[in-house]
Motif scaffolding. Structure first.
Motif, mmCIF file in Angstrom:
data_model
loop_
_atom_site.group_PDB
_atom_site.id
_atom_site.type_symbol
_atom_site.label_atom_id
_atom_site.label_comp_id
_atom_site.label_asym_id
_atom_site.label_seq_id
_atom_site.Cartn_x
_atom_site.Cartn_y
_atom_site.Cartn_z
ATOM 1 N N LYS A 223 0.823 -1.201 0.000
ATOM 2 C CA LYS A 223 0.000 0.000 0.000
ATOM 3 C C LYS A 223 0.862 1.258 0.000
ATOM 4 N N LYS A 224 2.031 1.170 0.576
ATOM 5 C CA LYS A 224 2.917 2.320 0.644
ATOM 6 C C LYS A 224 3.469 2.678 -0.729
ATOM 7 N N LYS A 225 3.365 1.733 -1.689
ATOM 8 C CA LYS A 225 3.944 1.959 -3.011
ATOM 9 C C LYS A 225 2.851 2.055 -4.067
ATOM 10 N N LYS A 226 1.673 2.514 -3.675
ATOM 11 C CA LYS A 226 0.554 2.596 -4.597
ATOM 12 C C LYS A 226 0.874 3.472 -5.799
ATOM 13 N N SER A 227 1.691 4.498 -5.590
ATOM 14 C CA SER A 227 1.999 5.416 -6.671
ATOM 15 C C SER A 227 2.842 4.762 -7.757
ATOM 16 N N GLN A 228 3.416 3.601 -7.450
ATOM 17 C CA GLN A 228 4.288 2.942 -8.406
ATOM 18 C C GLN A 228 3.617 1.731 -9.055
ATOM 19 N N VAL A 229 2.292 1.658 -8.989
ATOM 20 C CA VAL A 229 1.575 0.543 -9.601
ATOM 21 C C VAL A 229 1.803 0.568 -11.108
ATOM 22 N N VAL A 230 2.133 -0.604 -11.662
ATOM 23 C CA VAL A 230 2.464 -0.703 -13.082
ATOM 24 C C VAL A 230 1.391 -1.516 -13.793
ATOM 25 N N ASP A 231 0.974 -1.041 -14.947
ATOM 26 C CA ASP A 231 0.016 -1.773 -15.780
ATOM 27 C C ASP A 231 0.817 -2.710 -16.678
ATOM 28 N N PHE A 232 1.112 -3.902 -16.154
ATOM 29 C CA PHE A 232 1.972 -4.821 -16.894
ATOM 30 C C PHE A 232 1.306 -5.332 -18.169
ATOM 31 N N ARG A 233 0.003 -5.531 -18.129
ATOM 32 C CA ARG A 233 -0.665 -6.051 -19.325
ATOM 33 C C ARG A 233 -0.487 -5.109 -20.503
ATOM 34 N N THR A 234 -0.643 -3.801 -20.234
ATOM 35 C CA THR A 234 -0.485 -2.819 -21.309
ATOM 36 C C THR A 234 0.945 -2.783 -21.798
ATOM 37 N N LEU A 235 1.915 -2.772 -20.868
ATOM 38 C CA LEU A 235 3.314 -2.754 -21.270
ATOM 39 C C LEU A 235 3.682 -3.989 -22.084
ATOM 40 N N LEU A 236 3.221 -5.149 -21.646
ATOM 41 C CA LEU A 236 3.540 -6.384 -22.366
ATOM 42 C C LEU A 236 2.932 -6.377 -23.764
ATOM 43 N N THR A 237 1.689 -5.908 -23.871
ATOM 44 C CA THR A 237 1.031 -5.875 -25.172
ATOM 45 C C THR A 237 1.720 -4.898 -26.110
ATOM 46 N N LEU A 238 2.095 -3.729 -25.605
ATOM 47 C CA LEU A 238 2.812 -2.750 -26.434
ATOM 48 C C LEU A 238 4.147 -3.299 -26.896
ATOM 49 N N CYS A 239 4.820 -4.016 -26.012
ATOM 50 C CA CYS A 239 6.110 -4.609 -26.373
ATOM 51 C C CYS A 239 5.917 -5.661 -27.455
#
Length: 614
Positions: A223-239
Motif C-alpha cells: 500500500k505504501k507503493k501505490k503510486s508505483q503501480v504498473v500496468d503490466f498487461r499494457t506494457l507487455l502488449t505494447l512490447c
C-alpha cells in the motif's frame, strides 16, 4: 450418484472421493521416495535443442559403423504378463517391434575400431557445448556421478520428461523400482474420515494455514507503493506489438521498463510480467527452434539443477492448492465406472500416461466395489525417450501400477506404447479384444498435437480423433486446457495468453505464499516454459496449441462422436467437496454444453467431457 453397494465397503472407503484425493497425493509421495533413494540425479527437463549438435555427431559415428538404422517413426511396444491376486509373480517386460540385426549389434558393441571412433566422436562433440562443468556430457563408462542433461523431443511436440538417472545396476528392469514401501502402505489405508488437507505433510499444512496472513502482510506493505503501480498487461502488449512490427528500439525500451518492475518472487502481476518478458526477449532475439531451450536455460537458474524430486514436490504442492487435476481424475473415474459395471475386463487406453498418477486411486477404489470390472488392462501411450530404451519410463509406470494391483487384488495387464506420432498408431498395436469394455482417456495432452495450421489435409489432431473413433470405445473421456491462444497471428495469440496465465498466477497468489519454493519452481518450469513456447515459437516448433471447449466440441462431433450429459448431482457433489477440502472460494465448478467446467474467478481454465461413437 453414489452406488448402493458402497455400504458394503470397508469403512475407510466410505467416502471414495476423499480417499482418492488422498491416494493421489501419496502416490506422488511414493515417486518422491523412489527418487530420493537413487544414487544419481538428473535434470527432468530434457532439452534436445541444447544438445542437437552433439547428437548429430554421435549419430554420424554410429551410422558410419552400421548398414541400417531405426526409423524415427517406429512404434515401440512392450507388454507385461498379466497376473491375478497376491500370489502372482512380478510382471516381465518383453520388447516387441525392435529389430536389430546381429551384424549391427556386433558392429556397434564388438568392433574395437568402432568403439574408438565413438569415443573420439564424444570428445569432438563436446566442443559444441559451453565450457562449463554443468554442461559436460560424458558417456556412461566415464563418470556416472555427474548430472547429465538428456533429451526428449519430437519434431511435432515436446513433453516434460519425468525420468531419473540411475547407475548401471538400476538401469536393469526391476520390479522393486516400483514397489510400495511399508511406510506408504500404512498411510494409504488410513481412515478416509480425514479431510485431504490433514492428509498432507506438516510443511504443506503450514503453507495452507499461514498463507492468508502472509498475503495480507505483503499487501499492507504494498500500500505504501501505490503510486508505483504498473500496468503490466499494457506494457507487455505494447512490447509484443513493437516486436511484431520490427520496432526493436521501442521493444527494448519497453522490455527494460518491464524488467525493472517485474520479479519471479513478486505479486501475480510481477511474476506474469517476468515470465512473459523472458519469452518476448527470446522472440526479439530471433530465438526459435534449436535456440529456444538454450535461451531459457540461460536466463533461468533451473534446468540442469532441477531433479525429478524437485519438480514432483512442486506438483504435490500444486495438487494441494488447486483442485483442477483432481476433479478431472474423479470425473474420468465416474464416467469409466458407469460404462463398465460388472464387466469381465476393463481395458483403458491412456493417451499421455506419463507416470500414471491417476490410476492407483482408481485401482484402490474398484478393489472395494462388488460391481467393478473383474480384470483391469491399461495400455499406456507416451512419447519415446531417446537412446536405447525408448519405452523405459512408461515401463516403470506399468511396474508401479502392477504393484498397486497386486496389493489390492486386482487382476492386471499392462502394455506400453512409445511413439513420436500418435496419429500413426494402428488399431492392431492396441490389442483390443472382444468382450472387454474399452475406455479411452486423453488428459490435457491432445493440445500438443499439430492442428490445421500445418496441413489441413493431414491434421494430426483430427487423425488421432479418427483413430479413437475407429477403436469404437464404450466411452472416451476428454479433458482439455480451455485456451484461445492457438491463433496463427502472434498478437491475437499473445493477448489471449496474457489473460489465461494472469488467472493462473493470480490463483497461486491467493493460495500459496510468494516465497514458497515449490510454487516458484512450478511457475518457472511449467508456466514459464509453456509461455516461452507460445510466444517465442512458430510453426512446428510451437507445440502448445490449446483450443476452447467449444472448438473441441465441433471437432469431436465432426470426428463422429456423440456427447453424454454431465449429471447435475455430480457437479453439485464436486462443489461440496471443494468446500469440505478447504479450497479457495474463488474456484469455480460448473456445467455448460455438456462439459464440466473448472475455473478461477469466472474464467474457465479447464474442461472435461464424455463421448461415445455415433
Amino acid at each position: 450418484m453414489m452406488d448402493p453397494n458402497l455400504d458394503a465397503n470397508p469403512s475407510f472407503l466410505a467416502d471414495p472421493v476423499e480417499e482418492d484425493q488422498y491416494t493421489l497425493l501419496k502416490y506422488v509421495s511414493e515417486i518422491l521416495m523412489e527418487e530420493s533413494n537413487g544414487d544419481y540425479k538428473q535434470s527432468m527437463f530434457y532439452d534436445s535443442l541444447a544438445l542437437q549438435k552433439t547428437e548429430e555427431m554421435l549419430q554420424q559415428v554410429i551410422t558410419d559403423s552400421q548398414n541400417q538404422s531405426f526409423s524415427s517413426d517406429s512404434i515401440i511396444t512392450t507388454s507385461s504378463s498379466s497376473f491375478a491376486g497376491r500370489d502372482a509373480s512380478g510382471s516381465i517386460v518383453e520388447s516387441a517391434d525392435l529389430r536389430i540385426s546381429p551384424a549391427v549389434v556386433k558392429s556397434i558393441f564388438s568392433d574395437a575400431d568402432s568403439a574408438l571412433q565413438f569415443k573420439k566422436g564424444v570428445e569432438e562433440a563436446s566442443k559444441f557445448l559451453p565450457n562449463s562443468d554443468q554442461w559436460l556430457i560424458k558417456p556412461e563408462w566415464c563418470d556416472l556421478g555427474l548430472d547429465q542433461l538428456r533429451v526428449k523431443r519430437s519434431h511435432e511436440r515436446e513433453v516434460i520428461d519425468f525420468e531419473e538417472v540411475r547407475n548401471s545396476k538400476q538401469f536393469a528392469t526391476n520390479v522393486e523400482d516400483g514397489k510400495i514401501t511399508e511406510l506408504f502402505d500404512k498411510v494409504l489405508l488410513l481412515d478416509s474420515e480425514c479431510d485431504p488437507p490433514t492428509l498432507l505433510d506438516s510443511k504443506i499444512q503450514e503453507i495452507r494455514s499461514s498463507n492468508k496472513q502472509g498475503v495480507k502482510g505483503k499487501k499492507e506493505k504494498k500500500k505504501k507503493k501505490k503510486s508505483q503501480v504498473v500496468d503490466f498487461r499494457t506494457l507487455l502488449t505494447l512490447c509484443a506489438q513493437a516486436i511484431s512490427t520490427g520496432d526493436k528500439t521501442t521493444a527494448l525500451d519497453l522490455l527494460m521498463q518491464i524488467r525493472q518492475q517485474s520479479s519471479p518472487i513478486g505479486d501475480a502481476g510481477q511474476r506474469l510480467a517476468h515470465c512473459f518478458a523472458n519469452a518476448l526477449e527470446a522472440r526479439l532475439q530471433g530465438s526459435t527452434g534449436s535456440m529456444i531451450q538454450n535461451y531459457y536455460n540461460a536466463i533461468t537458474t533451473s534446468s540442469l539443477k532441477e531433479t525429478a524430486t524437485d519438480t514432483l514436490k512442486a506438483y504435490r504442492v500444486y495438487l494441494s492448492s488447486s483442485p483442477f487435476v483432481t476433479l478431472m481424475y474423479f470425473f474420468s473415474f465416474r464416467m469409466i465406472l458407469d460404462a463398465s459395471i460388472d464387466a469381465s475386463v476393463l481395458h483403458i487406453v491412456d493417451f499421455g500416461i506419463l507416470y500414471g498418477f491417476q490410476w492407483p486411486m482408481f485401482i484402490q477404489y474398484i478393489s472395494s466395489r462388488k460391481d467393478a470390472p473383474r480384470k483391469l488392462r491399461i495400455t499406456g501411450i507416451e512419447l519415446p525417450q531417446r537412446g536405447f530404451r525408448p519405452a523405459e519410463r512408461i515401463e516403470e509406470t506399468g511396474r508401479r501400477l502392477a504393484e498397486y494391483c497386486k496389493r489390492f487384488n486386482v487382476p492386471f495387464e499392462y502394455k506400453a506404447i512409445a511413439s513420436q506420432h500418435w496419429e500413426k498408431i494402428r488399431i492392431q498395436d492396441l490389442d483390443i479384444r472382444p468382450n472387454e469394455v474399452l475406455a479411452v482417456t486423453a488428459g490435457l495432452r491432445l493440445k500438443n498435437l499439430q492442428d490445421e495450421t500445418g496441413s489441413e489435409e493431414n491434421c494430426p489432431r483430427d487423425a488421432v480423433l479418427k483413430l479413437i473413433r475407429n477403436m469404437n470405445p464404450n466411452v472416451f473421456i476428454h479433458s482439455i486446457v480451455n485456451g484461445s491462444f492457438n491463433a496463427p497471428f502472434f498478437i491475437s495469440r499473445f493477448k489471449e495468453a496474457v489473460y489465461h496465465y494472469s488467472a493462473l498466477f493470480d490463483m497461486f497468489d491467493s493460495t500459496l505464499p510468494r516465497d514458497n519454493e515449490e510454487r516458484i519452481r512450478f511457475e518457472r518450469e511449467f508456466y514459464g516454459r509453456e509461455a516461452m513456447n507460445v510466444i517465442a515459437c512458430e510453426e512446428a516448433d510451437r507445440v502448445e496449441r490449446p483450443e476452447t471447449y467449444r472448438q473441441w466440441q465441433v471437432r469431436m462431433v465432426r470426428a463422429g462422436f456423440r456427447q453424454k450429459q454431465v449429471k447435475p448431482e455430480l457437479v453439485e457433489k464436486f462443489r461440496e467437496k471443494l468446500k469440505k477440502w478447504g479450497y479457495h472460494k474463488d474456484f469455480v465448478v460448473d456445467e455448460n454444453s455438456k462439459w464440466l467446467l473448472q475455473g478461477w474467478k469466472g474464467r474457465t481454465l479447464y474442461a472435461s467431457s464424455c463421448w461415445v461413437p455415433l
